[in-house]
Design a protein around this motif. Structure first.
Motif, mmCIF file in Angstrom:
data_model
loop_
_atom_site.group_PDB
_atom_site.id
_atom_site.type_symbol
_atom_site.label_atom_id
_atom_site.label_comp_id
_atom_site.label_asym_id
_atom_site.label_seq_id
_atom_site.Cartn_x
_atom_site.Cartn_y
_atom_site.Cartn_z
ATOM 1 N N UNK A 4 0.834 -1.182 0.000
ATOM 2 C CA UNK A 4 0.000 0.000 0.000
ATOM 3 C C UNK A 4 0.874 1.239 0.000
ATOM 4 N N UNK A 5 0.481 2.233 -0.759
ATOM 5 C CA UNK A 5 1.276 3.450 -0.822
ATOM 6 C C UNK A 5 0.385 4.602 -1.249
ATOM 7 N N UNK A 6 0.660 5.766 -0.740
ATOM 8 C CA UNK A 6 -0.036 6.962 -1.182
ATOM 9 C C UNK A 6 0.829 7.678 -2.210
ATOM 10 N N UNK A 7 0.197 8.180 -3.263
ATOM 11 C CA UNK A 7 0.941 8.883 -4.299
ATOM 12 C C UNK A 7 0.069 9.979 -4.886
ATOM 13 N N UNK A 8 0.673 11.099 -5.193
ATOM 14 C CA UNK A 8 -0.036 12.180 -5.876
ATOM 15 C C UNK A 8 0.104 11.977 -7.365
ATOM 16 N N UNK A 9 -0.963 12.226 -8.136
ATOM 17 C CA UNK A 9 -0.811 12.220 -9.592
ATOM 18 C C UNK A 9 0.256 13.229 -10.000
ATOM 19 N N UNK A 10 0.896 12.992 -11.127
ATOM 20 C CA UNK A 10 2.045 13.782 -11.552
ATOM 21 C C UNK A 10 1.717 14.583 -12.801
ATOM 22 N N UNK A 56 5.215 6.195 -17.348
ATOM 23 C CA UNK A 56 4.552 7.066 -16.387
ATOM 24 C C UNK A 56 3.288 6.413 -15.834
ATOM 25 N N UNK A 57 3.047 6.497 -14.522
ATOM 26 C CA UNK A 57 1.776 6.018 -13.980
ATOM 27 C C UNK A 57 0.620 6.748 -14.656
ATOM 28 N N UNK A 58 -0.310 5.994 -15.226
ATOM 29 C CA UNK A 58 -1.331 6.607 -16.073
ATOM 30 C C UNK A 58 -2.470 7.245 -15.290
ATOM 31 N N UNK A 59 -2.725 6.789 -14.088
ATOM 32 C CA UNK A 59 -3.879 7.260 -13.341
ATOM 33 C C UNK A 59 -3.785 8.751 -13.030
ATOM 34 N N UNK A 60 -4.501 9.556 -13.799
ATOM 35 C CA UNK A 60 -4.630 11.001 -13.607
ATOM 36 C C UNK A 60 -3.357 11.785 -13.913
ATOM 37 N N UNK A 61 -2.257 11.131 -14.245
ATOM 38 C CA UNK A 61 -1.024 11.857 -14.547
ATOM 39 C C UNK A 61 -1.077 12.447 -15.948
ATOM 40 N N UNK A 62 -0.320 13.529 -16.138
ATOM 41 C CA UNK A 62 -0.308 14.223 -17.431
ATOM 42 C C UNK A 62 1.124 14.619 -17.781
ATOM 43 N N UNK A 81 -0.989 20.119 -21.118
ATOM 44 C CA UNK A 81 -0.552 18.882 -20.503
ATOM 45 C C UNK A 81 -1.517 17.793 -20.954
ATOM 46 N N UNK A 82 -0.978 16.677 -21.420
ATOM 47 C CA UNK A 82 -1.802 15.647 -22.035
ATOM 48 C C UNK A 82 -2.046 14.501 -21.054
ATOM 49 N N UNK A 83 -3.322 14.139 -20.799
ATOM 50 C CA UNK A 83 -3.606 12.991 -19.933
ATOM 51 C C UNK A 83 -3.111 11.699 -20.564
ATOM 52 N N UNK A 84 -2.630 10.785 -19.719
ATOM 53 C CA UNK A 84 -2.055 9.538 -20.215
ATOM 54 C C UNK A 84 -3.016 8.356 -20.138
ATOM 55 N N UNK A 85 -4.250 8.578 -19.687
ATOM 56 C CA UNK A 85 -5.201 7.474 -19.592
ATOM 57 C C UNK A 85 -5.500 6.881 -20.965
ATOM 58 N N UNK A 86 -5.556 7.742 -21.982
ATOM 59 C CA UNK A 86 -5.900 7.329 -23.338
ATOM 60 C C UNK A 86 -4.629 6.956 -24.098
ATOM 61 N N UNK A 87 -4.551 5.703 -24.569
ATOM 62 C CA UNK A 87 -3.355 5.259 -25.284
ATOM 63 C C UNK A 87 -3.149 6.085 -26.555
#
Length: 285
Positions: free
Chosen positions: A33-39, A71-77, A99-105
């Motif tokens: 388990x870890x807490x992380x802020x989107x980047x 890059x971690x995709x969840x909410x990161x840009x 800044x481009x969201x990474x959720x979409x391939x």
């Protein structure tokens, strides 16, 4: 802050990940388990004419694309800026620097296509590029996201006889560094220090280029890496990502390098498992 679940992959050895983007990685799953802020990350890459000699195989572009993949995709840009004496923002939406969201391939593929098309030409203006990066973050970054700048260059500011242009570039650098410090935005600097045809160093005969980069990273809370072999740039970028995201650590029991998957699940269960993935698909799983 939301609590995220990371499925962890053990990669043996780490160099498999560094060099084989298309290789399927066999993995043992560990739960943590870890807490992380989107980047919100802005990558600033040198495209000055000297790169034709220092990086003829465009290893830097390949490393930037690999970093976007990982890059971690969840909410990161991600934003990407290529620069000579003037910056060019490569990530745009409807003609607007973004800044481009990474959720979409599809977004990931578009970024990689723009990076791969970069042509090396012109002089060098590091301060102008940094100012463009912090301007983009100031305009686009989410207040709850971790802001980060990655800067890669192979040399010193170069404006020839244009003293006014050089002075403006230095002013822009000071403004950008102050903004980054005030907004808790670390700047990670990579200085490619190679021998010029006359035997002198690309980063200055007295190390002034690396000193400049070290000053920038020290003020902003980042780090500076001297690169002597362009073939190691991918490895150094991964180390930066590890530092930035806590994505890599050494497992005490196995001694292996552990790489966190980008499966940041908002409602974790202990039975959540990581699937076997391509190293190049860590952001799309």
């Amino acid at each position: 802050m939301k609590r995220y679940f990371f499925s962890i992959l053990i990669i043996v050895p780490l160099i498999v990940l560094l060099c084989a983007n298309s290789m399927i990685v066999s993995a043992e799953t560990i739960s943590d388990y870890k807490e992380i802020r989107p980047i919100d990350l802005v990558i600033v890459m040198d495209k000055s004419g000297s790169m034709n000699s220092s990086d003829p195989k465009q290893m830097t572009s390949a490393a930037v694309n690999m970093l976007v993949n990982m890059m971690p995709a969840e909410e990161s840009r991600v934003g990407v800026i290529a620069f000579n004496n003037q910056p060019q923002v490569l990530t745009t939406v409807g003609g607007t620097d973004s800044l481009i969201p990474l959720k979409d391939i599809g977004n990931v593929d578009n970024i990689k296509s723009e990076v791969s098309a970069v042509q090396y030409q012109g002089a060098t203006g590091i301060g102008n590029a940094l100012k463009a990066a912090t301007d983009l973050l100031s305009k686009e970054s989410d207040k709850d996201h971790q802001k980060v700048v990655l800067l890669f260059t192979d040399g010193l500011n170069d404006f020839g006889s244009d003293e006014e242009g050089l002075a403006l570039c230095e002013d822009n650098e000071a403004t950008a560094v102050l903004w980054a410090k005030d907004n808790e935005c670390p700047v990670y600097c990579f200085g490619y220090d190679y021998k010029l045809s006359d035997g002198t160093s690309s980063m200055g005969s007295n190390g002034e280029g690396l000193n400049k980069l070290t000053n920038i990273s020290n003020i902003t809370g980042g780090n500076t890496v001297r690169i002597e072999d362009i073939n190691t740039v991918q490895e150094e970028f991964i180390k930066m990502l590890a530092d930035m995201c806590d994505l890599i650590y050494i497992d005490r029991d196995s001694g292996f390098a552990v790489v966190a998957q980008a499966y940041m699940k908002k409602n974790p269960t202990e039975t959540d498992l990581a699937k076997v993935n391509k190293a190049s698909d860590l952001n799309t799983a």
